[in-house]
Enzyme design. Structure first.
Site, PDB file in Angstrom:
ATOM      1  N   ASP A   1      66.664  82.482  85.803  1.00 51.95           N
ATOM      2  CA  ASP A   1      66.707  81.144  86.391  1.00 51.95           C
ATOM      3  C   ASP A   1      66.963  80.171  85.254  1.00 51.95           C
ATOM      4  O   ASP A   1      67.234  80.575  84.125  1.00 51.95           O
ATOM      5  CB  ASP A   1      65.393  80.806  87.115  1.00 51.95           C
ATOM      6  CG  ASP A   1      65.328  81.382  88.529  1.00 51.95           C
ATOM      7  OD1 ASP A   1      66.101  80.923  89.385  1.00 51.95           O
ATOM      8  OD2 ASP A   1      64.514  82.288  88.761  1.00 51.95           O
ATOM      9  N   ASP A   2      66.873  78.875  85.556  1.00 55.29           N
ATOM     10  CA  ASP A   2      67.020  77.830  84.540  1.00 55.29           C
ATOM     11  C   ASP A   2      68.347  77.990  83.792  1.00 55.29           C
ATOM     12  O   ASP A   2      69.399  77.950  84.404  1.00 55.29           O
ATOM     13  CB  ASP A   2      65.819  77.817  83.590  1.00 55.29           C
ATOM     14  CG  ASP A   2      64.525  77.440  84.295  1.00 55.29           C
ATOM     15  OD1 ASP A   2      64.566  77.186  85.521  1.00 55.29           O
ATOM     16  OD2 ASP A   2      63.472  77.401  83.655  1.00 55.29           O
ATOM     17  N   SER A   3      68.318  78.180  82.477  1.00 55.40           N
ATOM     18  CA  SER A   3      69.563  78.230  81.701  1.00 55.40           C
ATOM     19  C   SER A   3      70.131  79.648  81.665  1.00 55.40           C
ATOM     20  O   SER A   3      70.424  80.203  80.617  1.00 55.40           O
ATOM     21  CB  SER A   3      69.327  77.706  80.278  1.00 55.40           C
ATOM     22  OG  SER A   3      68.244  78.362  79.660  1.00 55.40           O
ATOM     23  N   TRP A   4      70.332  80.216  82.849  1.00 53.95           N
ATOM     24  CA  TRP A   4      70.815  81.595  82.976  1.00 53.95           C
ATOM     25  C   TRP A   4      72.331  81.692  83.045  1.00 53.95           C
ATOM     26  O   TRP A   4      72.892  82.786  82.969  1.00 53.95           O
ATOM     27  CB  TRP A   4      70.233  82.232  84.243  1.00 53.95           C
ATOM     28  CG  TRP A   4      70.963  81.830  85.499  1.00 53.95           C
ATOM     29  CD1 TRP A   4      70.797  80.683  86.217  1.00 53.95           C
ATOM     30  CD2 TRP A   4      72.004  82.558  86.145  1.00 53.95           C
ATOM     31  NE1 TRP A   4      71.660  80.659  87.281  1.00 53.95           N
ATOM     32  CE2 TRP A   4      72.414  81.806  87.264  1.00 53.95           C
ATOM     33  CE3 TRP A   4      72.625  83.786  85.898  1.00 53.95           C
ATOM     34  CZ2 TRP A   4      73.424  82.224  88.122  1.00 53.95           C
ATOM     35  CZ3 TRP A   4      73.636  84.206  86.763  1.00 53.95           C
ATOM     36  CH2 TRP A   4      74.028  83.423  87.860  1.00 53.95           C
TER      37      TRP A   4
END
Length: 722
Positions: free
Chosen positions: A318-321
């Protein structure tokens, strides 16, 4: 929960918190944690670090470097932005670049290399204005257009630095933090890479007690553009978008490697951007490949450092994936030891479970925050985190029964649970339940029913199980509802794209599902121009298999029917060119097992029977909403829409069985729609679950013998069979 033995330790990650050592260690014991982690905004004290647990340490590679970022502003991450269209009322027009944007997130990049990529468009004619027709005025950040056409619409596409990392920005505003805004640096630059390699090495030296480094995640966040107007705070959000990976330097590197120039319009796309829900063009696919290769190549160098210090490396999905792409063939090159997925729903469990990595871990909801993602109270007055946890768990659990997961855990501020003892009791219960389910998978897969399912869309296996983000972000798409229902059903499921069909993928499945609106990535858009696709699918059904179409399946204009598979479905949709044609009358012929108890298909205007031979299983106001059409030895099923619920999941199961010519009443299916089961054949263990908030009696037949149990609300029964 009936079971042979209680497993009370292992497979659980607890969020610790300095200042609450007693609570941390008490709950670590109660919840059977073998690992303690920090979270965004918390730290672990020496007492916790030295308590004998494994230690997860969370790092976000691209933030928490503000001193270096401020000294290297040109190395911040960037994006293309586009102004809202403005109508000219004379031959000159002034456009304010930052009007409508959240100025705490963006800063105009008006450097010489960035200005090279700025573009001004006449959106009335969709023509690019020559640079001689506009000028930039940095003192007030406006662009002045001259010699233009009055009453035409104009936009400016420009490059902007992102000056507040989006996940930190969200956590900051949600939790009312009062601290410095964190910037994000871009490792596409050699200087940033050198800095991060040194930083990673120093970090590992300073964190001797860390056993697992949790990367959150790699370098680039999913796109999340904020606006200045609170009535429309989130201007654009797309979990699988690559818009936040762009910069002048990256564009130059791309040009050198691919031999052509990408423009602002390649990203802006008339202000629509290239959302994941629409089919990608070649330029987008090339850019995704370029970024993925970079993220893997440089990411591996950082992971190698972690491994050199004897630590494991896990990645947060998730996030900065963006650029990590766990379902891409390149993913294994990273060398990650584990993957962690934040989950609300069953499809996210399957998304995590299917990745090729040693350890699969789920971060459960609710997070230990005062409020949830939607702003509703959670761990505060008015919140009911225990009920939230139960509702999330029943979605997660049904998927856990189908595919193994190695670990679960929580995140956030542990001290918030102190006022909610029933929550701590419930987490203890489901932690033990999880460990038992995990053990069952060690002996092999649960029993599956015969039809093998393929979900067909443009992305195929790259977007297995997901669309773009969580369920609450994609609920308007039929396919996410289908995926959620499928996540806990006893079928083998795979995700294929149109090229896979031409490579023989249909030989390995019995039912193909195509669901979504016309032109979307989920139905396929222009992919339906390929006559070989039509030929192969038509033969597939004719020879005894099934095609299930939902909403506007296979839709593409320019042919004799809108639905390219209308000859298999027995229905089509009229866009107006058949308004004067006759329509076949019909009589509804319901099948009890295929009736929707709630949230049934919603009628679409102008659906008609192509030859009058389709059986209308359900109609609404004279419009077919569910039909069955015999085609050769196979069958086509049409559904006007689909919405997931516990009851509807059972209906979808029956629709699939019906389409494949299988019996509704067979072993391994409970007689109560509020309950489901999984049978682990090797160990002869039957698991029955109650997906409702009331007591349910449920029966299921296995190997000729029927088992009946009363299952309490939300609960699980595990039965060893003789």
């Amino acid at each position: 929960m009936e079971q042979q033995k209680e497993i009370t330790k292992g497979g659980f990650t607890l969020p610790g918190e300095a200042g609450f050592e007693k609570l941390t260690l008490e709950l670590a014991n109660r919840w059977g944690a073998d690992v303690i982690r920090d979270s965004d905004g918390t730290e672990l004290s020496d007492d916790i670090l030295n308590a004998g647990y494994g230690i997860y340490s969370t790092i976000c590679l691209i933030r928490d470097h503000n001193a270096w970022a401020k000294a290297n502003i040109d190395k911040l991450q960037q994006t293309f932005l586009v102004t809202s269209p403005v109508v000219a009322n004379s031959e000159t027009l002034t456009i304010d670049l930052m009007e409508g944007f959240f100025k705490e997130q963006f800063l105009v990049n008006d450097s010489e290399e960035a200005l090279e990529y700025w573009q001004v468009y006449d959106r009335t004619t969709e023509t690019l204005l020559q640079k001689e027709s506009w000028s930039y005025h940095p003192q007030n950040q406006t662009v002045v257009l001259t010699g233009i056409c009055p009453w035409h619409k104009y936009t400016v596409s420009f490059m902007a630095y992102r000056i507040w990392e989006e996940i930190s920005m969200y956590n900051h505003t949600t939790n009312n933090w009062n601290k410095e805004h964190l910037m994000q640096i871009d490792p596409i630059h050699k200087e940033t890479q050198e800095y991060l390699l040194t930083w990673m090495d120093d970090w590992c030296k300073k964190h001797e007690q860390t056993t697992v480094v949790r990367f959150t995640s790699m370098f680039y966040n999913f796109v999340w553009m904020w606006g200045s107007n609170e009535k429309n705070r989130y201007l654009f959000s797309d979990w699988a978008s690559y818009d936040f990976t762009v910069s002048p330097h990256a564009l130059k590197l791309f040009e050198e490697e691919y031999g052509y120039v990408l423009t602002a319009e390649d990203f802006i796309h008339q202000g629509k951007f290239h959302v994941t829900h629409m089919p990608a063009d070649k330029h987008k696919l090339d850019w995704m490949e370029f970024i993925n290769n970079f993220v893997v190549d440089f990411g591996k160098k950082l992971i190698d450092i972690v491994h050199n210090y004897g630590k494991l490396a896990y990645v947060f999905y998730d996030d900065s994936w963006v650029g990590v792409e766990p379902y891409h063939k390149n993913f294994e090159k990273f060398g990650f030891d584990g993957l962690i997925k934040c989950v609300f729903s069953g499809f996210e469990v399957r998304l995590c479970a299917g990745v090729k990595v040693n350890t699969h871990e789920l971060r459960l909801h609710p997070y230990l925050f005062p409020v949830g993602l939607g702003g509703a109270p959670t761990f505060m007055e008015g919140g009911n985190p225990t009920l939230d946890a139960k509702n999330y768990w029943i979605s997660v659990r049904r998927a856990l029964l189908r595919e193994p997961i190695d670990r679960i855990g929580l995140g956030g501020y542990l001290h918030l649970v102190e006022d909610f003892p029933d929550f701590t009791d419930y987490i203890e219960k489901i932690a033990n339940e999880f460990r038992r389910i995990k053990e069952l998978h060690n002996a092999g897969k649960p029993m599956a029913l015969k039809p093998r399912i393929a979900v067909l869309h443009s992305w195929g296996s790259l977007r297995s199980w997901t669309l773009s983000g969580h369920f609450h972000e994609t609920y308007m798409h039929d396919l996410i509802h289908i995926n959620e229902s499928l996540s806990g059903l006893p079928f083998d499921v795979k995700f294929i794209n149109f090229e896979d069909i031409n490579q023989g993928a249909l030989e390995e499945v019995d039912v193909v599902i195509n669901a979504g609106i016309m032109g979307s990535a989920w139905t396929g858009g222009q992919a339906w121009e390929d006559q070989e696709i039509i030929e192969r699918l038509t033969r597939f059904v004719y020879e005894g298999k099934a095609f299930i179409g939902v909403n506007e399946p296979s839709a593409l204009t320019g042919y004799d029917t809108l639905y390219r598979m209308a000859h298999v479905l027995g229905v089509d949709m009229d866009l107006g060119d058949r308004v004067s044609h006759g329509r076949y009358s019909f009589t509804e012929e319901p099948v009890e097992e295929l009736e929707f108890a709630e949230c049934g298909p919603k009628a679409k205007r102008n659906i008609y029977l192509t030859d009058g031979l389709a059986k209308v299983l359900k109609e609404e106001n004279g419009i077919p909403v569910m039909t069955s059409y015999e085609f050769g030895r196979g069958r086509g099923i049409y559904l006007a829409s689909y919405e997931h619920s516990i009851k509807n999941a059972r209906t979808l199961l029956n629709i699939i069985l019906y389409a494949a010519g299988e019996s509704f009443h067979q072993e391994g299916i409970t007689n109560n729609v509020y309950t489901e089961c999984a049978y682990y054949e090797k160990d002869k263990i039957l698991v029955m679950i109650n997906n409702s908030n009331t007591l349910q009696e449920s029966s299921v037949t296995i190997k000729g013998r029927t088992y009946t149990k009363d299952i309490p609300a939300f609960d699980t029964v595990i039965l060893p069979l003789e």
